[in-house]
Design an enzyme around this catalytic site. Structure first.
Site, PDB file in Angstrom:
ATOM      1  N   ARG A   1      35.196  16.149  24.566  1.00 32.62           N
ATOM      2  CA  ARG A   1      34.112  15.531  25.341  1.00 32.62           C
ATOM      3  C   ARG A   1      34.578  15.246  26.769  1.00 32.62           C
ATOM      4  O   ARG A   1      33.851  15.482  27.737  1.00 32.62           O
ATOM      5  CB  ARG A   1      33.634  14.244  24.647  1.00 32.62           C
ATOM      6  CG  ARG A   1      32.815  14.516  23.385  1.00 32.62           C
ATOM      7  CD  ARG A   1      32.154  13.255  22.856  1.00 32.62           C
ATOM      8  NE  ARG A   1      33.060  12.420  22.095  1.00 32.62           N
ATOM      9  CZ  ARG A   1      33.175  12.440  20.765  1.00 32.62           C
ATOM     10  NH1 ARG A   1      32.440  13.272  20.044  1.00 32.62           N
ATOM     11  NH2 ARG A   1      34.015  11.636  20.152  1.00 32.62           N
TER      12      ARG A   1
ATOM     13  N   ASP B   1      19.164  18.020  17.568  1.00 28.88           N
ATOM     14  CA  ASP B   1      19.741  17.705  16.265  1.00 28.88           C
ATOM     15  C   ASP B   1      18.594  17.584  15.265  1.00 28.88           C
ATOM     16  O   ASP B   1      17.448  17.378  15.640  1.00 28.88           O
ATOM     17  CB  ASP B   1      20.537  16.382  16.322  1.00 28.88           C
ATOM     18  CG  ASP B   1      21.574  16.279  15.215  1.00 28.88           C
ATOM     19  OD1 ASP B   1      22.770  16.501  15.488  1.00 28.88           O
ATOM     20  OD2 ASP B   1      21.195  15.994  14.048  1.00 28.88           O
ATOM     21  N   SER B   2      18.925  17.717  13.968  1.00 26.60           N
ATOM     22  CA  SER B   2      17.888  17.588  12.945  1.00 26.60           C
ATOM     23  C   SER B   2      17.864  16.183  12.350  1.00 26.60           C
ATOM     24  O   SER B   2      17.150  15.933  11.388  1.00 26.60           O
ATOM     25  CB  SER B   2      18.111  18.632  11.846  1.00 26.60           C
ATOM     26  OG  SER B   2      19.416  18.507  11.329  1.00 26.60           O
TER      27      SER B   2
ATOM     28  N   CYS C   1      34.010  23.758  12.572  1.00 28.82           N
ATOM     29  CA  CYS C   1      34.856  22.784  11.869  1.00 28.82           C
ATOM     30  C   CYS C   1      35.048  23.211  10.418  1.00 28.82           C
ATOM     31  O   CYS C   1      35.401  22.413   9.561  1.00 28.82           O
ATOM     32  CB  CYS C   1      34.266  21.378  11.961  1.00 28.82           C
ATOM     33  SG  CYS C   1      32.635  21.243  11.232  1.00 28.82           S
TER      34      CYS C   1
HETATM   35  N1  SAH Z   1      28.965  17.018  18.518  1.00 27.71           N
HETATM   36  C1  SAH Z   1      28.738  15.815  17.750  1.00 27.71           C
HETATM   37  C2  SAH Z   1      29.001  16.015  16.267  1.00 27.71           C
HETATM   38  C3  SAH Z   1      28.145  17.072  15.602  1.00 27.71           C
HETATM   39  S1  SAH Z   1      28.094  16.950  13.856  1.00 27.71           S
HETATM   40  C4  SAH Z   1      29.589  14.689  18.332  1.00 27.71           C
HETATM   41  O1  SAH Z   1      30.360  14.924  19.276  1.00 27.71           O
HETATM   42  O2  SAH Z   1      29.455  13.551  17.877  1.00 27.71           O
HETATM   43  C5  SAH Z   1      26.885  18.114  13.433  1.00 27.71           C
HETATM   44  C6  SAH Z   1      25.437  17.668  13.647  1.00 27.71           C
HETATM   45  O3  SAH Z   1      24.594  18.764  13.314  1.00 27.71           O
HETATM   46  C7  SAH Z   1      24.939  16.506  12.797  1.00 27.71           C
HETATM   47  O4  SAH Z   1      24.481  15.478  13.641  1.00 27.71           O
HETATM   48  C8  SAH Z   1      23.764  17.078  11.979  1.00 27.71           C
HETATM   49  O5  SAH Z   1      22.673  16.165  11.883  1.00 27.71           O
HETATM   50  C9  SAH Z   1      23.357  18.264  12.802  1.00 27.71           C
HETATM   51  N2  SAH Z   1      22.723  19.396  12.098  1.00 27.71           N
HETATM   52  C10 SAH Z   1      23.080  19.965  10.919  1.00 27.71           C
HETATM   53  N3  SAH Z   1      22.344  21.058  10.688  1.00 27.71           N
HETATM   54  C11 SAH Z   1      21.495  21.199  11.737  1.00 27.71           C
HETATM   55  C12 SAH Z   1      20.490  22.152  12.092  1.00 27.71           C
HETATM   56  N4  SAH Z   1      20.230  23.208  11.302  1.00 27.71           N
HETATM   57  N5  SAH Z   1      19.816  21.994  13.241  1.00 27.71           N
HETATM   58  C13 SAH Z   1      20.086  20.927  14.048  1.00 27.71           C
HETATM   59  N6  SAH Z   1      21.040  20.003  13.776  1.00 27.71           N
HETATM   60  C14 SAH Z   1      21.724  20.133  12.639  1.00 27.71           C
END
Ligand code: SAH
Length: 395
Positions: A206, A247-248, A337
């Site tokens: 970040r 995000d979802s 990840c």
């Molecule tokens: N980059 C973030 C962490 C991401 S974790 C940080 O720095 O804090 C992955 C995220 O993807 C989660 O919040 C989850 O809600 C979202 N997610 C999972 N599948 C998804 C999809 N198909 N479309 C949109 N968001 C999704």
């Protein structure tokens, strides 16, 4: 003390201090869930002390490779102290820090995150479950914290034959916390959030994103799989004119907006979109939208190597779309990840996406988890987060 005897030739990985014994390596022996066992080679030589897990494919997780070690409360107190002491020496630019990272800290299955004065732990193995009370007390003693919340509700607990549990282990009260990461503040809720509440592993990435948004003068930023907007805040701090967070999860997106306000940014600089990222990217392409910088930080598409092929297609798809949506000269931070997808394979997947998108890009930097999530040389499987910082070729 119960003994687990390995099959002929199955001693090699323990001799290299790799801490897992698979079901298929065991010739004879058994014990109760979490019970300490002596693991020995086919000829009876001592190999390790470990915790037995009757229903897991990983049947024993090693606590120690030293025959004279005693696996008692003092052993866990020392391990916890060592893990906490290491973090005080690491360059961590936050009061949100991973204190215990499983195998890398000699505590297979245990994850502990510290958010200011609040601790949150996941007990993911039969062995850590058995020693939970000792570990909980040791954590409070080593940190001086008084409150420890348990989030042992991940899917992997089922593989260990353990029920999902969440709640206070020590102390009580509000489950909200605010951490100061780099130059910004972020909030989380250990009871409601994903995992232990927050993704500490992306901390350094970040900060890098914020610096590079400023360096390259990125104006329009798209943060995909934003969760609570850690990368969004970093981009705004780096001077981005506008960030779109996708995000979802509606609660995560509500927190993105709260974080924009908390850090003093004008609300007009942030848009949140509750959508499936893949669909969003397709729609954005159709509508002609373009971005100067895109972050792709999806959830684990491949929990194990067995899912790698389907996951590879999913990663390729979103990377292809993102590369096309980027302005020429734009910046892409792309991650996986999935433990089942190695760094080399991930590079190949992104290369394939570039070919399909007819876009070339330079790798500016290879990315990984922050150093409070260490990978040890004895346990390379601990490596899970990998990413690439790419600069799309100019027009
Ligand atoms: N980059 C973030 C962490 C991401 S974790 C940080 O720095 O804090 C992955 C995220 O993807 C989660 O919040 C989850 O809600 C979202 N997610 C999972 N599948 C998804 C999809 N198909 N479309 C949109 N968001 C999704």
């Amino acid at each position: 003390m119960k003994t687990i005897r390995l099959r002929e030739g199955k001693d090699r990985s323990l001799l290299r201090r790799h801490p897992w014994v698979f079901h298929s390596s065991i010739a004879k022996g058994g014990a109760d869930a979490g019970e300490t066992v002596r693991v020995e080679a086919a000829d009876g030589r001592f190999l390790a002390w470990g915790a037995f897990s009757p229903s897991s494919l990983i049947r024993v997780r090693a606590w120690s490779f030293v025959e004279t070690d005693k696996i008692d409360a003092a052993h866990f107190e020392r391990r916890v102290q060592r893990a906490v002491a290491l973090r005080t020496r690491l360059p961590v630019a936050s009061n949100g820090v991973r204190l215990v990272h499983g195998e890398a800290d000699g505590l297979p299955g245990l994850v502990v995150d510290r958010y200011g004065e609040l601790l949150c732990a996941q007990f993911g193995s039969a062995g850590t479950e058995r020693w939970k009370a000792v570990i909980a007390d040791a954590l409070l003693a080593a940190t001086g914290c008084e409150r420890l919340f348990e989030r042992s509700d991940s899917g992997s607990r089922g593989l260990e034959g353990l029920p999902a549990v969440a709640g206070w282990l020590r102390g009580s009260g509000a489950t909200e916390a605010t951490i100061t990461e780099h130059d910004w503040q972020l909030t989380l809720d250990v009871a409601e959030g994903h995992k232990t509440g927050f993704y500490l592993d992306q901390r350094d990435n970040r900060a890098l994103l914020g610096r590079w948004v400023r360096h390259f003068g990125c104006q329009g930023v798209l943060n995909c799989y934003s969760y609570t907007g850690g990368f969004s805040v970093a981009a705004l701090a780096g001077g981005a004119a506008h960030v779109t967070s996708v995000d979802s999860s509606a609660p995560a997106l509500a927190r993105v907006q709260a974080h924009v306000a908390l850090n003093g940014f004008d609300a007009a600089r942030s848009t949140v979109v509750d959508a499936d990222v893949n669909q969003f990217l397709r729609d954005a392409l159709k509508s002609g939208a373009r971005y100067d910088c895109i972050v792709l930080d999806p959830p684990k598409f491949a929990p194990t190597a067995a899912h790698a092929e389907r996951a590879a297609r999913a990663y390729k798809d979103i990377n292809r779309l993102a590369l096309r949506l980027l302005e020429p000269g734009g910046l892409l931070f792309t991650f996986s990840c999935s433990g089942g997808i190695g760094a080399e394979l991930f590079h190949k997947i992104v290369a394939g996406a570039g070919l399909d998108a007819e876009v070339n890009a330079a790798i500016l930097q290879r990315l990984e988890a922050s150093c409070d999530h260490p990978t040890t040389i004895e346990f390379p499987e601990g490596e899970y987060l990998k990413g690439l910082a790419l600069l799309k070729a100019a027009a």
